[in-house]
Motif scaffolding. Structure first.
Motif, PDB file in Angstrom:
ATOM      1  N   GLU A 145     -99.784  -6.638  39.260  1.00 35.71           N
ATOM      2  CA  GLU A 145     -99.002  -6.466  40.486  1.00 35.71           C
ATOM      3  C   GLU A 145     -98.733  -4.994  40.768  1.00 35.71           C
ATOM      4  OE1 GLU A 145     -95.544  -8.832  39.935  1.00 35.71           O
ATOM      5  OE2 GLU A 145     -96.601 -10.757  40.089  1.00 35.71           O
ATOM      6  N   ALA A 146     -98.490  -4.207  39.703  1.00 35.11           N
ATOM      7  CA  ALA A 146     -98.262  -2.771  39.906  1.00 35.11           C
ATOM      8  C   ALA A 146     -99.521  -2.106  40.467  1.00 35.11           C
ATOM      9  CB  ALA A 146     -97.862  -2.121  38.590  1.00 35.11           C
ATOM     10  N   PHE A 147    -100.696  -2.524  40.005  1.00 34.54           N
ATOM     11  CA  PHE A 147    -101.954  -1.968  40.513  1.00 34.54           C
ATOM     12  C   PHE A 147    -102.147  -2.334  41.983  1.00 34.54           C
ATOM     13  CE2 PHE A 147    -106.747  -2.409  40.715  1.00 34.54           C
ATOM     14  CZ  PHE A 147    -106.961  -1.048  40.902  1.00 34.54           C
ATOM     15  N   GLN A 148    -101.805  -3.563  42.347  1.00 37.75           N
ATOM     16  CA  GLN A 148    -101.923  -3.966  43.750  1.00 37.75           C
ATOM     17  C   GLN A 148    -101.030  -3.121  44.648  1.00 37.75           C
ATOM     18  OE1 GLN A 148    -102.245  -8.317  44.684  1.00 37.75           O
ATOM     19  NE2 GLN A 148    -101.763  -8.565  42.515  1.00 37.75           N
ATOM     20  N   ARG A 149     -99.781  -2.928  44.222  1.00 36.38           N
ATOM     21  CA  ARG A 149     -98.861  -2.114  45.044  1.00 36.38           C
ATOM     22  C   ARG A 149     -99.363  -0.678  45.160  1.00 36.38           C
ATOM     23  NH1 ARG A 149     -94.966  -5.450  42.351  1.00 36.38           N
ATOM     24  NH2 ARG A 149     -94.822  -3.940  40.646  1.00 36.38           N
ATOM     25  N   LYS A 150     -99.922  -0.159  44.080  1.00 33.31           N
ATOM     26  CA  LYS A 150    -100.450   1.206  44.112  1.00 33.31           C
ATOM     27  C   LYS A 150    -101.616   1.305  45.085  1.00 33.31           C
ATOM     28  CE  LYS A 150    -100.051   5.279  42.005  1.00 33.31           C
ATOM     29  NZ  LYS A 150     -98.780   6.026  41.876  1.00 33.31           N
ATOM     30  N   LEU A 151    -102.497   0.318  45.057  1.00 31.41           N
ATOM     31  CA  LEU A 151    -103.624   0.314  45.986  1.00 31.41           C
ATOM     32  C   LEU A 151    -103.153   0.225  47.428  1.00 31.41           C
ATOM     33  CD1 LEU A 151    -106.208  -2.080  44.275  1.00 31.41           C
ATOM     34  CD2 LEU A 151    -106.489   0.353  44.695  1.00 31.41           C
ATOM     35  N   ALA A 178    -104.156  -4.176  53.394  1.00 35.10           N
ATOM     36  CA  ALA A 178    -104.187  -5.358  52.531  1.00 35.10           C
ATOM     37  C   ALA A 178    -105.615  -5.852  52.310  1.00 35.10           C
ATOM     38  CB  ALA A 178    -103.325  -6.464  53.133  1.00 35.10           C
ATOM     39  N   ALA A 179    -106.455  -5.780  53.347  1.00 38.54           N
ATOM     40  CA  ALA A 179    -107.847  -6.219  53.204  1.00 38.54           C
ATOM     41  C   ALA A 179    -108.609  -5.306  52.243  1.00 38.54           C
ATOM     42  CB  ALA A 179    -108.531  -6.249  54.565  1.00 38.54           C
ATOM     43  N   TRP A 180    -108.361  -3.993  52.321  1.00 35.15           N
ATOM     44  CA  TRP A 180    -109.014  -3.064  51.393  1.00 35.15           C
ATOM     45  C   TRP A 180    -108.555  -3.319  49.967  1.00 35.15           C
ATOM     46  CZ3 TRP A 180    -112.978   0.153  52.423  1.00 35.15           C
ATOM     47  CH2 TRP A 180    -113.285   0.391  53.763  1.00 35.15           C
ATOM     48  N   THR A 181    -107.272  -3.625  49.817  1.00 31.45           N
ATOM     49  CA  THR A 181    -106.745  -3.938  48.479  1.00 31.45           C
ATOM     50  C   THR A 181    -107.444  -5.169  47.908  1.00 31.45           C
ATOM     51  OG1 THR A 181    -104.595  -2.986  49.074  1.00 31.45           O
ATOM     52  CG2 THR A 181    -104.655  -4.486  47.191  1.00 31.45           C
ATOM     53  N   PHE A 182    -107.612  -6.196  48.741  1.00 34.89           N
ATOM     54  CA  PHE A 182    -108.286  -7.414  48.279  1.00 34.89           C
ATOM     55  C   PHE A 182    -109.724  -7.122  47.862  1.00 34.89           C
ATOM     56  CE2 PHE A 182    -111.171 -10.908  49.339  1.00 34.89           C
ATOM     57  CZ  PHE A 182    -110.695 -11.881  48.476  1.00 34.89           C
ATOM     58  N   LYS A 183    -110.438  -6.293  48.622  1.00 36.04           N
ATOM     59  CA  LYS A 183    -111.832  -5.982  48.287  1.00 36.04           C
ATOM     60  C   LYS A 183    -111.935  -5.313  46.921  1.00 36.04           C
ATOM     61  CE  LYS A 183    -113.455  -5.499  53.068  1.00 36.04           C
ATOM     62  NZ  LYS A 183    -114.010  -4.557  54.080  1.00 36.04           N
ATOM     63  N   SER A 192    -112.565  -7.991  39.627  1.00 35.90           N
ATOM     64  CA  SER A 192    -112.534  -9.294  38.949  1.00 35.90           C
ATOM     65  C   SER A 192    -113.933  -9.854  38.730  1.00 35.90           C
ATOM     66  CB  SER A 192    -111.702 -10.287  39.758  1.00 35.90           C
ATOM     67  OG  SER A 192    -112.314 -10.553  41.003  1.00 35.90           O
ATOM     68  N   LYS A 193    -114.931  -9.353  39.457  1.00 38.35           N
ATOM     69  CA  LYS A 193    -116.309  -9.794  39.283  1.00 38.35           C
ATOM     70  C   LYS A 193    -117.101  -8.893  38.351  1.00 38.35           C
ATOM     71  CE  LYS A 193    -116.530 -12.134  43.743  1.00 38.35           C
ATOM     72  NZ  LYS A 193    -117.107 -12.163  45.093  1.00 38.35           N
ATOM     73  N   GLY A 194    -116.396  -7.960  37.717  1.00 37.71           N
ATOM     74  CA  GLY A 194    -117.055  -7.132  36.710  1.00 37.71           C
ATOM     75  C   GLY A 194    -117.561  -5.800  37.198  1.00 37.71           C
ATOM     76  N   ILE A 195    -117.264  -5.409  38.429  1.00 38.48           N
ATOM     77  CA  ILE A 195    -117.721  -4.126  38.956  1.00 38.48           C
ATOM     78  C   ILE A 195    -116.765  -3.026  38.500  1.00 38.48           C
ATOM     79  CG2 ILE A 195    -118.192  -2.819  41.049  1.00 38.48           C
ATOM     80  CD1 ILE A 195    -118.933  -5.411  42.412  1.00 38.48           C
TER      81      ILE A 195
END
Length: 359
Positions: free
Chosen positions: A144-150, A163-168, A174-177
Motif C-alpha cells: 500500500e505504501a508503494f501504491q501511494r508513492k506511485l 491511478a491508471a498509471w499506478t495500476f499499469k 506482479s507479472k514478473g517485469i
C-alpha cells in the motif's frame, strides 16, 4: 431411426440443448416421411424447442461440427437443416453399445472435406489451480505504501489519470517485469532517480549550467521573442539530449574564445576584461522577491515607521492618503489605517478621504 432424450444422450452430445434440438429435428423428419431437408423459421424453432437464441445457435454449431446435421440460412429468414443418416446411425449404435459403460460413448468424426480444412477443437492450456504471480513486496503495508508513492509521483508529473498509471506499474510488476520504480522505492530514493542521467552541460540532473541556459535564452531574445517565451524555448532545447549536446559543443568553443580574449586583455593591462552577459552571475528570481516588490507597489507610500515607541506615529498628509485610496489595492489598507488612528481626524465620506480637522 428414433432417439429419445436422456441424460446419456445429452452427455454424449455435449449438452442438453444439443439433445433437445436433435430430437426435434428427427421427429420433424419422421413426420415428413423421413425428408432429409427440413425448413423452418427461427420463431418456429424457438417455440417448439424452448431454446434461447444463444442456446439455439450454440447447439446448431456443435451438431454441425460433429457431422450430425448440415445447416444453411436461406432467404426470408428460413433455416434449412439436413440430417446425416449415416452419422446418426453410428451415433445411435454407439449409445446402444455403451449401456453398461456410458463413458465409452463416442461421436463419429465428420468426413474430411477436400476443399476445406477440418475444423479443430480449441487448444486448451493447462493452468495450475489457484496460480498467482509472485510479487516483490513483503507485506500488505509495504504494498500500500508503494501504491501511494506511485500515485503521488504521477500526480507531481502531471500525467492524466495517475491511478491508471499506478495500476499499469503494479500489474507489470506482479507479472514478473523488472521495474526501476520499485528499486527506487526499496532504496528510499525519489522515484525515477535510477533512470535519470546527468548530462555534461548540467550541474544537477535536469538543471543546466546557468550561463548555458542564459546563452540560449538570449539567442531567442535577439530573434524578437519575449523573455518568457525565449526562456521556455531555451529550456525545451536543453531537454533534448542530442540537440543540447550539439549546442553544448558550440557553447564550449565560444567559452574558449571568450577566455582567450579576456586573458589577452589582462596582459594588455585591462583590469576588468569584457564578458558577455550570459557569463555574468545573476541571482535567481524567486516568487517571494516578486511578491515583495508587487506589495510595495500596491501599498500606500507612507513614511517609514520607526520601531515601536511610546510616541504615536506622525499624521500623514491628506493628499498621500487620497492618492493611495484611489488605487484598487489601497482602499482596504487606508480604511484600516484610518480606523486604527482616530487621532488623525480623517474619515471616508462618499468614497473620498476627507479631513475632519476644524479650520
Amino acid at each position: 431411426m428414433e432417439i429419445i432424450y436422456s441424460p446419456k444422450v445429452a452427455k454424449a452430445l455435449g449438452g442438453v440443448s444439443l439433445a433437445v434440438l436433435l430430437n426435434y429435428l428427427i421427429r420433424i423428419s419422421k413426420e415428413t416421411n423421413n425428408s432429409p431437408k427440413l425448413r423452418m423459421t427461427r420463431d418456429e424453432l424457438e417455440s417448439a424447442t424452448g431454446l434461447s437464441p444463444i442456446e439455439r445457435e450454440t447447439a446448431i454449431h456443435k451438431l454441425t461440427f460433429q457431422g450430425l446435421i448440415a445447416y444453411q440460412l436461406r432467404d426470408n429468414n428460413i433455416l434449412e437443416f439436413t440430417l446425416s443418416s449415416s452419422n446418426l446411425e453410428k451415433f445411435l449404435e454407439n449409445i446402444d453399445n455403451s449401456e453398461q459403460n456410458p463413458d465409452t460413448v463416442t461421436i463419429p468424426k465428420p468426413k474430411a472435406d477436400p476443399h476445406f480444412n477440418t475444423a479443430h477443437r480449441p487448444i486448451s492450456v493447462a493452468v495450475t489451480p489457484n496460480y498467482r504471480f509472485d510479487s516483490p513486496w513483503e507485506s500488505q503495508q509495504q504494498f500500500e505504501a508503494f501504491q501511494r508513492k506511485l500515485l503521488e509521483h504521477f500526480k507531481q508529473k502531471g500525467l492524466p489519470n495517475p491511478a491508471a498509471w499506478t495500476f499499469k506499474v503494479i500489474d507489470s510488476i506482479s507479472k514478473g517485469i523488472v521495474s526501476p520504480l520499485w528499486d527506487d522505492f526499496v532504496n528510499g530514493v525519489p522515484l525515477e532517480t535510477s533512470q535519470q542521467v546527468q548530462r555534461p552541460w548540467e550541474i544537477a540532473v535536469g538543471q543546466p549550467y546557468p550561463a548555458f541556459e542564459e546563452e540560449r535564452t538570449q539567442y531567442y531574445v535577439h530573434r524578437g521573442e519575449p523573455i518568457d517565451s525565449a526562456l521556455a524555448k531555451a529550456r525545451r532545447d536543453l531537454r533534448n539530449p542530442q540537440f543540447a549536446k550539439d549546442l553544448w559543443e558550440g557553447f564550449l568553443r565560444k567559452c574558449d574564445r571568450v577566455a582567450d580574449d579576456a586573458l589577452k586583455a589582462q596582459k594588455m593591462g585591462v583590469k576588468t576584461p569584457y564578458l558577455p552577459s550570459a557569463f555574468q552571475g545573476k541571482n535567481a528570481i524567486t516568487k517571494e522577491d516578486v511578491m515583495n516588490k508587487l506589495s510595495q507597489l500596491a501599498s500606500p507610500s507612507l513614511p517609514p515607521q520607526a520601531k515601536e515607541t511610546s510616541e504615536p506615529p506622525s499624521r500623514p498628509s491628506l493628499s498621500t492618503l487620497q492618492e493611495s485610496y484611489a488605487k484598487p489595492m489601497g482602499k482596504n489598507i487606508i480604511k484600516k489605517l484610518i480606523s486604527q488612528h482616530p487621532e488623525w481626524n480623517y474619515a471616508i465620506e462618499d468614497g473620498q478621504v476627507v479631513d475632519r480637522v476644524d479650520p
